[in-house]
Design a protein around this motif. Structure first.
Motif: not given
Length: 302
Positions: A215-242
């Protein structure tokens, strides 16, 4: 248990093996398929690309599965005959058929050569490639409100695991876009705009049960497949839209241990927020507030 088209493969007998970096015989079942059609436009006079991320532009293809195991016979001739039984079964299919297992059910067809290798007079190793043309990616999309490291406000812990690595063009200046220029007798300088940065985000997911992990893997798929761009906040990194156009691959899967876990590699393409197709996406995903000089919220009609 592996049942193909209503036939229990253990009756052949086909004995399940294990895939690399796994403890089960089936691979590809956690892979996210790539998108179909044109996923972006490259304006040569602008940095990066314009992603196609509205709901009407997002379509997905299928994915590859692989089943590995062994055919066991009493002697070389018997082993060959039993391999023939497997091949005749597959030759009888004229459409997709269900591949049923303890790890899920998938409608598949054989789309590439079956690879056999003789290990002894009585044992053959066999790898069967399948194509699953339609992949279910329907769990609820998580709605995050967290400021922790994660995607769209969903912390990696909330999504069921942790971020293991972010590699690629994190701090690189990407290649300039090229253009073919002919100039007699001399080299011509061309100062181009930059290509879009690409990264690989490696995520580890875990759960007490295989159903929960799936279920968690499919939830990840659904999140990444949803319309629009995603927003990534990663340790020691900058905000990235992807956005994700090539899906993701499972590089490790252990389903028989007390703690079930997998590792997925997600190829992400970074975009400038100014290249997102609609202002509505900027408001939804970057949480911009639009107000007038008196501090009143402005309703935008796009």
């Amino acid at each position: 248990m592996y049942n193909l088209g209503g036939v229990d493969l253990s009756d052949i007998p086909f004995i399940a093996g294990v895939q690399n970096n796994s403890d089960i015989a089936l691979s590809g079942l956690f892979d996210m398929p790539a998108r179909l059609g044109k996923t972006f436009h490259d304006w040569g006079d602008e940095d990066g690309i314009e992603p196609y991320v509205s709901a009407s532009e997002i379509f997905f293809g299928g994915r590859d599965l692989s089943l590995t195991g062994f055919i066991k016979g009493n002697n070389k001739s018997d082993c060959n005959d039993k391999l023939g039984v497997l091949y005749n079964l597959i030759n009888s299919f004229t459409d997709t058929v269900p591949l049923q297992s303890d790890w899920g059910s998938f409608n598949v067809y054989v789309n590439a050569p079956i690879v056999g290798n003789r290990l002894s007079d009585t044992i053959l190793s066999v790898t069967i490639p399948f194509r699953e043309p339609v992949v279910d990616m329907t769990p609820l999309i998580p709605i995050g409100d967290s400021s922790q490291y994660g995607i769209d406000g969903n912390s990696f812990a909330l999504l069921g695991g942790e971020a293991l690595k972010l590699s690629g063009d994190s701090w690189n200046r990407t290649n300039p876009k090229t253009e073919n220029i002919s100039f007699f007798g001399k080299e011509k300088a061309f100062i181009g705009r930059l290509t879009a940065p690409e990264h690989t985000l490696t995520i580890g997911l875990r759960d007490e049960s295989f159903i929960g992990l799936r279920y968690k893997v499919k939830e990840f798929m659904a999140l990444l497949a949803s319309p629009g761009v995603r927003k990534l906040v990663y340790p020691n990194d900058k905000l990235r839209a992807f956005f994700v156009k090539d899906g993701f691959k499972t590089t490790a899967l252990y389903a028989k241990r007390t703690k079930k876990f997998c590792v997925i590699d997600i190829k992400i393409t970074e975009v400038n927020v100014t290249s997102v197709i609609t202002l509505e996406n900027l408001i939804d995903y970057q949480k911009f507030n639009v107000t007038d000089s008196d501090g009143n919220n402005i309703k935008l009609i796009i």
